[in-house]
Design an enzyme around this catalytic site. Structure first.
Site, PDB file in Angstrom:
ATOM      1  N   HIS A  21     -13.809  18.321 -18.920  1.00  9.16           N
ATOM      2  CA  HIS A  21     -14.105  18.337 -17.493  1.00  9.16           C
ATOM      3  C   HIS A  21     -15.159  19.402 -17.166  1.00  9.16           C
ATOM      4  O   HIS A  21     -16.023  19.193 -16.313  1.00  9.16           O
ATOM      5  CB  HIS A  21     -12.821  18.564 -16.684  1.00  9.16           C
ATOM      6  CG  HIS A  21     -12.009  17.315 -16.516  1.00  9.16           C
ATOM      7  ND1 HIS A  21     -11.261  16.783 -17.524  1.00  9.16           N
ATOM      8  CD2 HIS A  21     -11.859  16.480 -15.452  1.00  9.16           C
ATOM      9  CE1 HIS A  21     -10.673  15.678 -17.089  1.00  9.16           C
ATOM     10  NE2 HIS A  21     -11.016  15.476 -15.840  1.00  9.16           N
ATOM     11  N   LYS A  80       0.808  -1.217   0.000  1.00 10.76           N
ATOM     12  CA  LYS A  80       0.000   0.000   0.000  1.00 10.76           C
ATOM     13  C   LYS A  80       0.846   1.274   0.000  1.00 10.76           C
ATOM     14  O   LYS A  80       0.400   2.330   0.481  1.00 10.76           O
ATOM     15  CB  LYS A  80      -0.980   0.004   1.177  1.00 10.76           C
ATOM     16  CG  LYS A  80      -2.014  -1.123   1.107  1.00 10.76           C
ATOM     17  CD  LYS A  80      -2.967  -1.077   2.286  1.00 10.76           C
ATOM     18  CE  LYS A  80      -4.058  -2.132   2.150  1.00 10.76           C
ATOM     19  NZ  LYS A  80      -3.544  -3.517   2.225  1.00 10.76           N
ATOM     20  N   ASP A  89      -9.125  -4.346  -2.741  1.00  9.11           N
ATOM     21  CA  ASP A  89      -8.658  -3.458  -1.669  1.00  9.11           C
ATOM     22  C   ASP A  89      -8.229  -2.133  -2.295  1.00  9.11           C
ATOM     23  O   ASP A  89      -7.167  -2.032  -2.906  1.00  9.11           O
ATOM     24  CB  ASP A  89      -7.484  -4.113  -0.935  1.00  9.11           C
ATOM     25  CG  ASP A  89      -7.050  -3.325   0.296  1.00  9.11           C
ATOM     26  OD1 ASP A  89      -7.377  -2.128   0.386  1.00  9.11           O
ATOM     27  OD2 ASP A  89      -6.373  -3.910   1.159  1.00  9.11           O
TER      28      ASP A  89
END
Length: 329
Positions: free
Chosen positions: A324, A159, A233
């Site tokens: 955007h 992580k 995860d």
């Protein structure tokens, strides 16, 4: 969490073969539109090739001794124990296999890298439980007692963004490529292969100047949305989003684009993959259950490739801000 889909995304992989409608859990509407455009472009030119290169999940215990001599004596004992470590580790799981234990000595500290094959599970819990059994055995039986020790010494990269796996693997390592005729680049992205290659050259230098680990535009967008949708995860995006994107112009004037991701932490069994919404998303892909994790990794890599093509095309065509502004509302 809202879920959109991008596709069809054609993948010509070792394990993933066919057209996939890819679920993306995100609140950013522009993201789904961008990946859908990239997916359609890849499919229009026959699909992207993908290859699973390697697999392996690590856990890395650390041991502290009074001196380098003690550390060396500990390692001399430890290297005779692999077969016993393997039996102990594999007694905790029906799927995991201990494939290697390597040693790193730093002064009077010893770091062990336990590497596992984890089957169709992402495997973080599996390797933690398996390594803990071996860790307890070491502390009970070592002839050289450490001053202190911990189950993980932070060498695994779990992580966290890290550079070591660019050349090795944590999770699943996949590379994917596509060659796109210039007319399709113009049709879908409104720019040229030359300009996209120039963008790649400039941003590679920019990434080096900023100290980026790897070079890519935004793998994290694809992986975060895919991981959340499919019960992975999500925190593993910190390491999974490291990799290399490359774009070149071929001798025929086509665009060659490739991605390599060495840290895809994905699974199709265990963890959150059995939750109703997440299982439904894996079922949409046709990739829930045993025997599907390698295919999911190849789909994830090609999804990242689709996103790289779309965002680079938007910058080159001057559409990035406009898209955007239009879609984010």
């Amino acid at each position: 969490m809202p879920v959109g889909t991008a596709g069809p995304l054609r993948v010509n992989g070792l394990f993933a073969q066919g057209d996939y409608q890819v679920p993306l859990a995100t609140t950013e509407a522009a993201l789904v539109a961008s990946y859908n455009r990239g997916a359609n472009l890849i499919t229009a030119c026959g699909g992207a090739s993908a290859m699973l290169l390697n697999e392996g999940v690590t856990r890395t215990p650390g041991f502290a001794f009074k001196s380098l001599i003690e550390a060396g004596q500990f390692v001399a004992w430890l290297v005779t124990q692999f077969d016993h470590f393997k039996a102990l580790a594999e007694s905790t799981t029906s799927h995991g296999k201990l494939s290697d234990v390597s040693v790193n000595i730093e002064g009077n500290h010893v770091y062990l890298v336990f590497e596992y094959l984890t089957g169709d599970a992402s495997g973080q819990n599996m390797v933690t439980i398996a390594t803990n059994v071996v860790f307890d055995y070491i502390l009970t039986n070592t002839p050289i007692e450490p001053d202190y020790a911990f189950l993980d010494g932070n060498l695994s990269g779990d992580k966290k963004a890290n550079s070591q796996t660019l050349r090795s693997v944590r999770g699943k390592k996949v590379t994917a490529e596509v060659t796109i005729p210039a007319q399709l680049v113009e049709k879908f992205l409104h720019t040229t292969p030359k300009k996209m290659a120039q963008f790649g050259q400039m941003t590679t230098v920019g990434g080096a100047l900023s100290g980026t680990i790897g070079i890519n535009a935004h793998y994290a967008n694809a992986l975060a949305a895919l991981y959340i949708a499919c019960g992975q995860d999500a925190a593993c995006v910190a390491e999974s989003a490291i990799g290399m994107t490359r774009m070149e112009v071929t001798e025929k004037g086509e665009l060659y684009a490739s991605v390599t991701l060495p840290n895809l932490m994905v699974g199709t069994v265990g963890g959150g993959t059995g939750l109703p919404s997440q299982k439904a998303c894996l079922d949409l892909l046709g990739l829930h259950g045993s025997g599907q994790s390698q295919a999911l990794a190849e789909v994830a890599a090609v999804l990242c490739l689709a996103g790289e093509l779309s965002i680079v095309g938007a910058f080159c065509a001057g559409h990035f801000s406009r898209a955007h502004h239009k879609l984010a509302r």
